[in-house]
Scaffold this motif. Sequence first.
Motif, PDB file in Angstrom:
ATOM      1  N   LYS A 143       0.838  -1.192   0.000  1.00  0.00           N
ATOM      2  CA  LYS A 143       0.000   0.000   0.000  1.00  0.00           C
ATOM      3  C   LYS A 143       0.884   1.257   0.000  1.00  0.00           C
ATOM      4  N   PHE A 145       0.487   4.174   1.245  1.00  0.00           N
ATOM      5  CA  PHE A 145       0.595   4.998   2.453  1.00  0.00           C
ATOM      6  C   PHE A 145       1.602   4.451   3.460  1.00  0.00           C
ATOM      7  N   ASP A 146       2.158   3.261   3.179  1.00  0.00           N
ATOM      8  CA  ASP A 146       3.302   2.795   3.967  1.00  0.00           C
ATOM      9  C   ASP A 146       4.475   3.751   3.830  1.00  0.00           C
ATOM     10  N   ASN A 152      -0.858  10.924   6.390  1.00  0.00           N
ATOM     11  CA  ASN A 152      -1.791   9.879   6.820  1.00  0.00           C
ATOM     12  C   ASN A 152      -3.239  10.366   6.900  1.00  0.00           C
ATOM     13  N   ASN A 153      -3.440  11.676   6.945  1.00  0.00           N
ATOM     14  CA  ASN A 153      -4.812  12.190   6.974  1.00  0.00           C
ATOM     15  C   ASN A 153      -5.570  11.883   5.684  1.00  0.00           C
ATOM     16  N   ASN A 155      -5.236   8.936   4.216  1.00  0.00           N
ATOM     17  CA  ASN A 155      -5.292   7.471   4.175  1.00  0.00           C
ATOM     18  C   ASN A 155      -6.658   6.976   4.645  1.00  0.00           C
ATOM     19  N   ILE A 156      -7.682   7.294   3.852  1.00  0.00           N
ATOM     20  CA  ILE A 156      -9.053   6.955   4.215  1.00  0.00           C
ATOM     21  C   ILE A 156      -9.802   6.460   2.976  1.00  0.00           C
ATOM     22  N   ARG A 159      -9.028   5.515  -1.104  1.00  0.00           N
ATOM     23  CA  ARG A 159      -7.648   5.977  -1.267  1.00  0.00           C
ATOM     24  C   ARG A 159      -6.683   5.100  -0.463  1.00  0.00           C
ATOM     25  N   SER A 160      -7.124   4.584   0.658  1.00  0.00           N
ATOM     26  CA  SER A 160      -6.259   3.753   1.501  1.00  0.00           C
ATOM     27  C   SER A 160      -5.941   2.406   0.859  1.00  0.00           C
ATOM     28  N   GLU A 161      -6.687   2.038  -0.183  1.00  0.00           N
ATOM     29  CA  GLU A 161      -6.473   0.755  -0.847  1.00  0.00           C
ATOM     30  C   GLU A 161      -5.470   0.826  -2.003  1.00  0.00           C
ATOM     31  N   THR A 163      -2.381   0.680  -4.244  1.00  0.00           N
ATOM     32  CA  THR A 163      -1.099  -0.012  -4.158  1.00  0.00           C
ATOM     33  C   THR A 163      -0.103   0.568  -5.161  1.00  0.00           C
TER      34      THR A 163
END
Length: 389
Positions: A143, A145-146, A152-153, A155-156, A159-161, A163
């Motif tokens: 992912k 966001f790693d 991180n705001n 990362n929702i 969008r958090s998915e 890769t």
Amino acid sequence: MKKNIGSILLLFFLCCSCSSGDGMEDTEPSSQEPPVPKESILSDEEIEALGNAGVKQSFIENMVKAVSGQQYPNIHSILIVKDKELVFERYFPGEDQDWGFNLGRVNHTENTLHDVRSISKSVVAACVGIAIDKGLIESVEQKIFDFFPEYNNFNIGLRSEITIKDLLTMTPGMQWDETTIPYTNPANGEIQMTNSEDPVRFVLSVPIESQPGDVFVYNGGATQLLAAIVANASGMQVDQFAEEFLFTPLGIENFVWHHYSKSGIPAAASGLRLRSRDLMKFGLLYHNKGIWEGDRVLSESWIEESFEKHIDKPNQTNGFFGYHFHIHPSFNSNGKTIDHVAAVGNGDQRIYFNEEDDLMVVFTAGNYNQYIPNNSLAVMKNFIYPSFL
């Protein structure tokens, strides 16, 4: 050598779009071998090299005449590699630019740096592959966001998915348009990213409109995020990473990678300038499955994945997309079905790969932001493919 130049909006109107100037040419390939002129415009060395590779001299002779006569306008270089040997190399004068700055008429030579525009994207993708080979990145399934804890705001939701693979295949699901909205319009995605104080933050903040991995949308922001991932994983900006782990192993010593003036980071999607011979070296690395002069620079598995048909491009006639490489639709030449992959840059910068026939061809040209029917693909169909079939 690297170069940092302040941005001027006009410069970005001319950057890395895969729209104008990057369309497919539908010209039917020539099937009849032309006669060999009594006095050849090819050198004895060129004639010998072409003959040894089984390439018919007459087609190449007529190609040079047609390009020199501007029947195929403003092409600047053609390099033909057959059976992994450089069998033809020719340069032509023509109008050119340096990342949007008009250079006027340039007498191109083997030592001339040339915009590669969106082939910069393919180079960034290679850097991602090298970073994975080195264990700096786990895999394409990681992912994104790693690598962006400071953002991180964002990362929702969907969008958090996203890769790394979604970025490589330009399927992050973002609401992005840099193909139908011209670069003169501030709503163009590339221009918005360019004008932002923080291009990475801007791209991460773009609304998501589809499930990541499902829909191809041409997106230079995806490439900018890949460059940022390489930087965060390695501690080196992508131009520095490329210099140490890609260019130096390939013997590429002279290059320019333009930076954004506001953020100071490399313009990952379009800012690279290389000599045509060095563009050929980059292509040969892929053509040779990641090996350069006996040393492994990039894993063979990465090369294979890069050339896979990961996603349909919106119009089926435009083929498929790999890891920042374009898989063109098949076509017929002299009764044979031709399949090839291409690295593509605005203005008709191309590296064509034909694995079956052990052929690779490099073009540079100055037809930025326009579609030219008699383009490099027309040259491939009308002269180069018929010359050895």
